[in-house]
Structures are given as structure tokens and as C-alpha cells.
Design an enzyme around this catalytic site. Structure first.
Site, short mmCIF file in Angstrom:
data_model
loop_
_atom_site.label_atom_id
_atom_site.label_comp_id
_atom_site.label_asym_id
_atom_site.label_seq_id
_atom_site.Cartn_x
_atom_site.Cartn_y
_atom_site.Cartn_z
N ASP A 255 23.20 2.15 -6.78
CA ASP A 255 23.27 0.78 -6.29
C ASP A 255 24.57 0.17 -6.81
O ASP A 255 25.26 0.74 -7.66
CB ASP A 255 22.04 -0.01 -6.74
CG ASP A 255 21.67 -1.10 -5.74
OD1 ASP A 255 22.54 -1.55 -4.98
OD2 ASP A 255 20.49 -1.50 -5.71
N ASP B 200 0.84 -1.19 0.00
CA ASP B 200 0.00 0.00 0.00
C ASP B 200 0.88 1.25 0.00
O ASP B 200 1.69 1.44 0.91
CB ASP B 200 -0.90 0.01 1.23
CG ASP B 200 -1.81 1.22 1.24
OD1 ASP B 200 -2.83 1.19 0.54
OD2 ASP B 200 -1.48 2.20 1.93
#
Length: 674
Positions: A357, A231
């Protein structure tokens, strides 16, 4: 163990302008600590003479704002030193694995001017503090005495995957962040961040490569356990609390902060077939439901808390996805100027550190692309993640990423030469490097690292993993349990119609699967070898998975594929064996949203967990603690429903067995949903 010597401020000032440094010297009042740099006093101001020129330079003057100090320092740096600050390295460990080699520290910090290093050390807290201090000691000896930033992947949880998390050996242990989402309390998440912040700082770590604001909308994706569920609004609220806890407030960095780096910008969870972007075969995203903005929205809480760092995703957006009316370039986000400069810096006004990353500038060799030969363990040699830029040179990737907005490169070859060559060749301006280096240095100044980068080695073990923190982690493990089923069960001599949990005290004989028998016996139970002789059975299992790509570096380490229990699965066979003859309690570790249809039909009680010790679990079963969790993602009813749902949309599978937010409670003659 190295000791610091503390001096009252008046004594420091009274030494006439110079303090000879022994092994270590500090001014307790003004928090100066040095191991090699002279401590001087100029016009009543004590300071560390980091460049050893005998005078107070602006970057050494802690009375000045971090930005002013950073600008001054950048003007003093060589091109090579600037390029080094833009590298976030992985140092070589000692043979014992609880420290770094002196040669590695000398090469990276002393020779290549590396500005940050990731720690994957898993020794005692004191050993980790000693290692951190050794790195800072090398940094203090360099020409300008610039401290190194030490970071870590998450290390307070249960699941350990190299390259994504660190084995927890010294810290308090909390449920996975999905478990924190199951509790759903921002105050608790902030408290977790605050506890972890103190533990990190105790061992010299000042940056966490977390939280994950990624949405777990693709249930097969291996990185779900590090998220706050599917959510976007719940994720945003809890990410905000997490950042505030780690950064010691919502108003930016201060001397008590640990830098939070929210990740992975953006859309990482919408992975094709659930395959992870660390892998060549898993680099693509998909947005069939058009829900890209949901994935962006999950990051808003991080920005509200003034997060200091953002890490872009490896993954490549699908063809046809547009941003501000233009198709997104099909490159990993670390190379995307649209995602980093236009959206992140432009639309959201983010001016902190953008840290790539790991390994986006490195080549992905034949093993990285096609897998390692059968029988050969997949390693990290030849591993890279330059998705969308595979055909470019290493230098071209650096140039592309810097132009896109990257400030610092994680897990590169740890060699600044390509950046230096790009500047000298006119592909990148030195002024552009200065922007990134200022951002890097501002954070180090704000944390007070230039004044005292050293951990208190003697105190590290008293802080990290102390009894209070451990108790809080245990309580959170218990609260995060989601009670999915609690059926009335007919039990020998224990009455009929009573819910299975909490356990009736009359039930004493138990059959176990994947549970420590000693821990159960310590509670007064008798452990039996045959479920037919038991009053009840207790089975621990985990969400099913497959290793679909065993020949790949990360594919061999990650959970992919199916989520349903099938005949022949050892844990499922244990559930069938026990439930055929005795009421059976099952708890499932939900690192991914398991299909529990044929488990729920057999279990007298069913609990989803997100990491819990046997001791903490037994407290809940006996009613000494209560499960309070609600599912942070829906649990689908079948693999057919999983395959039919959209990878980018939250809670959209057809007829889920347990919907998002589901959770029962103890109480009354039967469990009640809230």
C-alpha cells in the site's frame, strides 16, 4: 489524435525483414503496435525490436512463455532498471488535470525506470487514453522498451475519497461493492468486473487496486463501502467473481485481463475504535473475539480465481496474536515476513505480485503524527505510513519490506536509489530483486503489453460509459436497494392500509429534501415548499458521521465516530418535520451501518442504498423497478450496542434493529420478508 497504421500479416512478412516506423505502425493480425521501436521480421516472425539491436531476442519473441521472456529480460537489465521496476509511482498531472506532465513522465519512466504508475485522472475517456498512450510512448523509447503498468483505485462507484477511490467521470456507475454484496449474486458481480475491465482497458488501465476482501466487522470503520460486507463466506464468493470478471477468467492472466490486486492482507477491518490505518492514530488492529481466521477466510475466493496481486494492510496486529504458534511481529503487514512469506506465499501458495500500500517506506513527519496546525488544510507533504517501522531509515524500511516479501512499492518517493544502495551495501541480494522483477514482468508479458500497450483513443469513448454499460449499472443500483420498512400509510385521497411503496399513482404532491426537484417534476409530480401541503415527502440522507480528526490528512476526509441520528442533525430535522404531517419515504446511503432506530419509527417507507441516482431511485418508488437487496451487514439498534460489540466479529451486536441478510420485497397488501 494519434492514428495507428495497420498492416496485414503477409505484407509485414514480405518486407524483407525490416519495417521503417512512422509515427505509429502495427500488424493487425499479430497485434503489434509501435510508436518508436522498429518492427522487424526474422524467419517469418514479426516482432518489435525494443532494444533496437536488429535481432530477435528471447524477450521480444511472443512465441515464448511469459516466464521465459521475463527471465531473459531480467538478465539484460541493470541494477537501477530492476529497482525502478519495483516502484509504483504517482505522476504529476497537467494544469487541466486530464493528463500527466511530460517532465514527470520523462523523470519517472525515462530517468528512474519506474515500472508502474497509478492514474487518478478523471477526464474524458479519450483524454485518459491519450495520457496512457503518452506514458507508453515514453516507455517504448527507453533502452529496453519495457512498457509501464497503469493502475487505478476503484472508479465505477459513488463515493470519492482521494487515496481510496477515483471520481467517476467517464465510466458506468454501479453501487458500491457493499451494494453488490446486498444483491449477493456472483454472476452479477462477475458481470460488473467484466464491464469495468472493458472500460479500464479502453483507457489504457491494466491493473485495478481492488477488490477489498476486508470484512466490515467494525461498524465505525470508514472503509466499509468498499467491502463485500461482514460475512466471510459471502465476501469470499463475491471476491472470487469480481477477480474473474476483471481478469477475464479464473485461470490467470491473459491478453484481455486487467490485473486484480486483492486487499488488504489481512485483518484491516478489525480496527480499534474504527479508526483507519492510513492514519498514525489508527494503525492498530484488535481481535478481542479471536476471529482473525474469519478475516483470512474472506480472501480464499481471490486465490480460487488465481488473483494476480495482493496488497498488504497498513495496520499493525495486536500484541498476543499468534501465527503458526509464534506471536506476530507488531509491524504493518508490508513489513511482516510472517504474514507475507509464511502465510500468504507458504500456506496459500500465492506466487503473484505483492504490491505494498502507498507510502510505507516514507517518513511520517510531525504533521502526520500529531496533525496539522489549526486553520491549515491537511496536505500530503510529510505523509507516510511506516507503522511499526517509524524509527527506521527509509533504506531500512525498503530492506525490511523486501525481505518480508514485497515485490513492488506503492506511492514511495519514486526514487529507486534506496533499493540500489541496499543491494550495493549487501543488505539485499540482487537475486532477491530478480525474483520480484520477474513477477512484475511476467504479468506485463501475459497481458501482451510488450506487443501492444496502446489504447485505441478513438474507441475509448465508445466503450467506456456506453449506454449498455450505464443501463446495467443503473439496474444494479436499483436491485441493491434494501427495503427496510414499507408501512401501511393513510394518505389523502389514496385509501388506507396500502403499503407506501410502490407509490400510489394518485399521489402527486411531494415535499423533497436532498432530491433534485427537476428530476421529480419530470415524472409528473408537483413539488411543494411546505410538507403540510404534500401528499408525501421524500428525504435522502446518509449514515451519520463525525470528523473526529480534522487536522489529519486522511482523518479530515473520512467518516468516523457515531452512527446514530440526533436532534440538530439537518437531515434528521427534515425527517421529523415531514413525518409529523405527511407519510415520509426515507432512503439512507449506508456507507457505514447506520443506527436507524429513530428514523424507522418515523418513516412510512425506509430504504437503505449503496449509491443510487435520483432517476434510478424514482423508478423504484414508482414500481418500474424493484428493490432486491439484503443487508450485507447488520444495522445496530444503538450506539451502546456498537460500543459493546467486538471489532473483529461479524454480526455480533446485541439486538440489532435489522439483522444481517434482512430485506423486504414489494408484493401483496404488505411487504414480505424472504
Amino acid at each position: 489524435m494519434r492514428k495507428f497504421q495497420f498492416w496485414p500479416a503477409a505484407a509485414v512478412i514480405g518486407l524483407g525483414g525490416y519495417l521503417a516506423c512512422g509515427p505509429a505502425l502495427a500488424d493487425a493480425t499479430s497485434a503489434l503496435a509501435a510508436r518508436s521501436a522498429p518492427l522487424l521480421v526474422e524467419r517469418g516472425v514479426p516482432y518489435k525490436d525494443l532494444n533496437r539491436n536488429g535481432r530477435l531476442d528471447p524477450y521480444e519473441d511472443r512465441r515464448l512463455p511469459p516466464a521465459v521472456r521475463a527471465q531473459d529480460l531480467v538478465r539484460r537489465m541493470t541494477l537501477e532498471e530492476k529497482a525502478g521496476q519495483m516502484l509504483h509511482a504517482t505522476p504529476a498531472t497537467t494544469a487541466t488535470g486530464d493528463g500527466w506532465t511530460a517532465e514527470s513522465l520523462a523523470t519517472l519512466i525515462g530517468g528512474r525506470h519506474v515500472g508502474a504508475m497509478i492514474s487518478r485522472l478523471a477526464g474524458t475517456a479519450q483524454a485518459q487514453a491519450v495520457a496512457a498512450n503518452q506514458a507508453q510512448e515514453v516507455a517504448e523509447q527507453t533502452r529496453l522498451g519495457i512498457p509501464v503498468m497503469l493502475s487505478s483505485d476503484p472508479r465505477n462507484h459513488f463515493q470519492y475519497v482521494p487515496g481510496a477511490s477515483v471520481e467517476n467521470t467517464a465510466f458506468s456507475q454501479w453501487p458500491e461493492t457493499t451494494g453488490l454484496a446486498a444483491i449477493g449474486d456472483p454472476r452479477l458481480v462477475r458481470r460488473f468486473g467484466d464491464v469495468a475491465r472493458q472500460e479500464y482497458e479502453a483507457v489504457g488501465l491494466r491493473m485495478t487496486l481492488s477488490p477489498q476482501a476486508d470484512l466490515s466487522t467494525e461498524p465505525r470503520w470508514p472503509r466499509i463501502n468498499g467491502t463485500f460486507g461482514e460475512d466471510p463466506d459471502l465476501a469470499s464468493r463475491l471476491v472470487e467473481a469480481y477477480v474473474a470478471g476483471f481478469q477475464n477468467g479464473e485461470r490467470g492472466l491473459n491478453r484481455g485481463s486487467v490485473v486484480a490486486v486483492v486487499k488488504h492482507w489481512v485483518g484491516y477491518g478489525a480496527a480499534v475504535d474504527g479508526f483507519d490505518g492510513h492514519n498514525h492514530y489508527g494503525q492498530d488492529l484488535t481481535f478481542p473475539a479471536g476471529r482473525f481466521q474469519d478475516h483470512v477466510r474472506a480472501f480464499r475466493g481471490a486465490f480460487a480465481a488465481d488473483v494476480a496481486g495482493v496488497m498488504p494492510t497498513y495496520s499493525v496486529p495486536p500484541a498476543g496474536l499468534t501465527l503458526f504458534g509464534r506471536p506476530l511481529e507488531r509491524v504493518g503487514a508490508g513489513f511482516s515476513k510472517q504474514l507475507l512469506t509464511d502465510l500468504l506465499r507458504g500456506r496459500f501458495g500465492f506466487d503473484g505480485l505483492i504490491l505494498s500500500d502507498w507510502a510505507i517506506t516514507q517518513d511520517c513527519d510531525v504533521h502526520c503524527r500529531d496533525g496539522w496546525p489549526d486553520g491549515q488544510a491537511p496536505g500530503f507533504a510529510g505523509f507516510g505510513t511506516p507503522w511499526g517501522m517509524e524509527q527506521a531509515t527509509v533504506q531500512q524500511r525498503f530492506v525490511k519490506a523486501i525481505d518480508a516479501g514485497i515485490d513492488q512499492f506503492g506511492g514511495t518517493s519514486d526514487d529507486p536509489a534506496p533499493i540500489v544502495q541496499a543491494v550495493r551495501g549487501g543488505q539485499v541480494s540482487e537475486r532477491r530483486l530478480d525474483q520480484s522483477v520477474v513477477r512484475i514482468l511476467v504479468q506485463k508479458f501475459a497481458l501482451g503489453l510488450f506487443e501492444n500497450p496502446y489504447a485505441d483513443e478513438a474507441a475509448a469513448g465508445r466503450i467506456a460509459g456506453n449506454a449498455r454499460f450505464v443501463a446495467e449499472g443503473k439496474s444494479a443500483q436499483q436491485a441493491s436497494l434494501v427495503l427496510l420498512e414499507n408501512k401501511p400509510a393513510a394518505m389523502r385521497g389514496a385509501g388506507r392500509g396500502r403499503p407506501m411503496l410502490p407509490l400510489n399513482p394518485l399521489l402527486k404532491r411531494v415535499w423533497l429534501h436532498n432530491v433534485d426537484a427537476a428530476a421529480v417534476r419530470a415524472r409528473g409530480f408537483t413539488v411543494v415548499d411546505d410538507p403540510a401541503q404534500a401528499d408525501f415527502a421524500l428525504v435522502r440522507t446518509a449514515a451519520p458521521y463525525e470528523i473526529l480528526h480534522p487536522n489529519y490528512t486522511f482523518g479530515s476526509r473520512q467518516h468516523e465516530g457515531r452512527l446514530d441520528f440526533r436532534d440538530g442533525d439537518a437531515d434528521y430535522e427534515a425527517v421529523k418535520r415531514a413525518s409529523a404531517v405527511v407519510p415520509t419515504i426515507v432512503t439512507v446511503y449506508l456507507d457505514r451501518p447506520a443506527v436507524l432506530t429513530n428514523i424507522s419509527s418515523r418513516a412510512a417507507a425506509l430504504l437503505g442504498n449503496f449509491g443510487i441516482t435520483d432517476d434510478a431511485l424514482l423508478d423504484v418508488l414508482q414500481g418500474k423497478a424493484r428493490p432486491r437487496g439484503r443487508l450485507p451487514f447488520e444495522l445496530p439498534s444503538s450506539m451502546a450496542a456498537v460500543l459493546a460489540q467486538a471489532s473483529d466479529a461479524p454480526y455480533d451486536s446485541r439486538a440489532p434493529l435489522y439483522p444481517f441478510g434482512f430485506g423486504l420485497r414489494y408484493g401483496g397488501p404488505i411487504a414480505s420478508a424472504e
